[in-house]
Enzyme design. Structure first.
Site, short mmCIF file in Angstrom:
data_model
loop_
_atom_site.label_atom_id
_atom_site.label_comp_id
_atom_site.label_asym_id
_atom_site.label_seq_id
_atom_site.Cartn_x
_atom_site.Cartn_y
_atom_site.Cartn_z
N CYS A 97 0.88 -1.17 0.00
CA CYS A 97 0.00 0.00 0.00
C CYS A 97 0.91 1.22 0.00
O CYS A 97 2.04 1.14 -0.49
CB CYS A 97 -0.97 -0.02 1.18
SG CYS A 97 -0.18 0.05 2.81
N PHE A 98 0.47 2.33 0.54
CA PHE A 98 1.30 3.53 0.44
C PHE A 98 2.54 3.45 1.33
O PHE A 98 3.66 3.69 0.87
CB PHE A 98 0.49 4.78 0.79
CG PHE A 98 1.28 6.05 0.61
CD1 PHE A 98 1.68 6.45 -0.66
CD2 PHE A 98 1.65 6.82 1.69
CE1 PHE A 98 2.44 7.60 -0.84
CE2 PHE A 98 2.40 7.98 1.52
CZ PHE A 98 2.79 8.37 0.25
#
Length: 372
Positions: A97-98
């Protein structure tokens, strides 16, 4: 089989094109990702937006509660099935994810509940992006560059792709670098372009000899070359590809008229495709209007319109040679001569495509070639 551990071995991921599952929202993915990544989000854009607002207003726990309420039942089942499919297709891949935090760990835990252990990338997208930024700067500083130069229409890319160690900047940018350089494929975002460039530099960095790049301006379409690369290219040595004017007209006619017309017609059908190709060609010329001046632009546009009509009605391409000749001799060649005269880099060799292929093949090392 024991579960594979999470990883921070970023170099190996990019050197070996390891498949990556990006679980960020689509809007995040569109702003920047990696060539080997596939976007299978935990939340869509609307869900992410709602959770973000809840996080700002009420904190993390309330945001998590909302996220779970939005992604549940059949929606949750569909997304888990998509993650499972990716994991089974790519048993050696990773997810991210980020920042490698809540979202990727939630996806990881939901997969684990189905009996499928799948590792994540520590630090997520942010860490991968930071690694590529640093890699790009390091490789630009470390590698010896040689530019492939030549007048418009000499077919520099045709030479470049036959060289032993090269990066095709125009290929990465999906643009051929001139006012006529657009293709039917959309250009990547600036971040995607930089990521792909960094990965290519990383891969070529493992090979001996100089790195060949086509001599480009600051922009390739809308993709900007990194400042460090532009500065090094400005002082790098070059080889110059030479062809006769007729040969250059033939190449431009093939690449920008014949092949582009076929590409448009393959995509949109014969009649609509040719109409859109005609619009594309005239719009490309219009981009040069200010530089050409109004009278010369109008004259060339009239020649182009007649050439397109002859091409459509009789398959006659002769008229295209007229405007191509005029653009080369009256615009592109004087501009190239001026730019070449103001270049810092040494001209190492010049000649035909075969001459340059023979010459580059005879070079023993980067140091012998460039003196860098």
């Amino acid at each position: 089989m024991p579960a594979r551990p999470d990883t921070d071995q970023f170099q190996q991921l990019f050197l070996h094109d390891i498949p990556l599952m990006d679980v960020r929202a689509p809007v995040e993915f569109s702003q920047g990702a990696f060539p080997q990544a596939e976007n299978i989000p935990l939340m869509n854009d609307q869900e992410r937006h709602a959770v973000g607002i809840r996080y700002k207003e009420s904190g993390q726990e309330a945001a998590l509660e909302l996220g779970h309420s939005l992604v549940r039942d059949s929606i949750k089942s569909e997304r888990i099935a998509a993650w499972q499919d990716f994991a089974r297709r790519h048993p050696h891949g990773y997810l991210y994810c980020f920042r490698g935090g809540l979202r990727s760990r939630l996806v990881q835990s939901w997969l684990a509940e189905t009996g499928l252990e799948y590792p994540l990338i520590q630090g997520g997208y942010k860490a991968l992006r930071r690694y590529l930024i640093d890699t790009l700067e390091a490789e630009v500083a470390r590698q010896s560059l040689v530019l492939v130069s030549g007048r418009t229409g000499t077919g520099k890319t045709r030479l470049l792709v036959q060289l032993p160690k090269q990066v095709d900047l125009e290929g990465l940018a999906k643009h051929r670098g001139s006012s006529f350089g657009r293709t039917l494929e959309p250009q990547p975002s600036q971040i995607d372009f930089e990521n792909a460039l960094a990965i290519n530099l990383l891969k070529t960095g493992t090979q001996p000899g100089p790195l060949y790049l086509e001599d480009e301006s600051r922009l390739v379409g809308r993709c900007a070359l990194p400042l460090s690369l532009r500065e090094k290219m400005a002082r790098s040595p070059m080889i110059i590809l030479e062809r006769t004017l007729d040969e250059r007209i033939d190449i431009i006619l093939e690449d920008y008229v014949v092949n582009m017309a076929l590409a448009f017609q393959d995509r949109f059908g014969q009649e609509t495709g040719f109409a859109q190709f005609s619009e594309f060609l005239r719009d490309s010329l219009a981009r040069l209007r200010k530089r050409l001046g109004g009278a010369r632009y109008q004259q060339l546009d009239s020649v182009m319109v007649e050439a397109l009509e002859s091409q459509a009605s009789r398959g006659d391409l002769t008229g295209h040679r007229v405007w191509i000749h005029e653009l080369l001799t009256g615009y592109y060649d004087p501009m190239y001569d001026y730019q070449l005269a103001n270049r810092q880099g040494e001209v190492l060799h010049q000649g035909s495509l075969d001459d340059l292929l023979d010459w580059t093949a005879s070079r023993p090392s980067a140091n012998a070639l460039t003196g860098l």
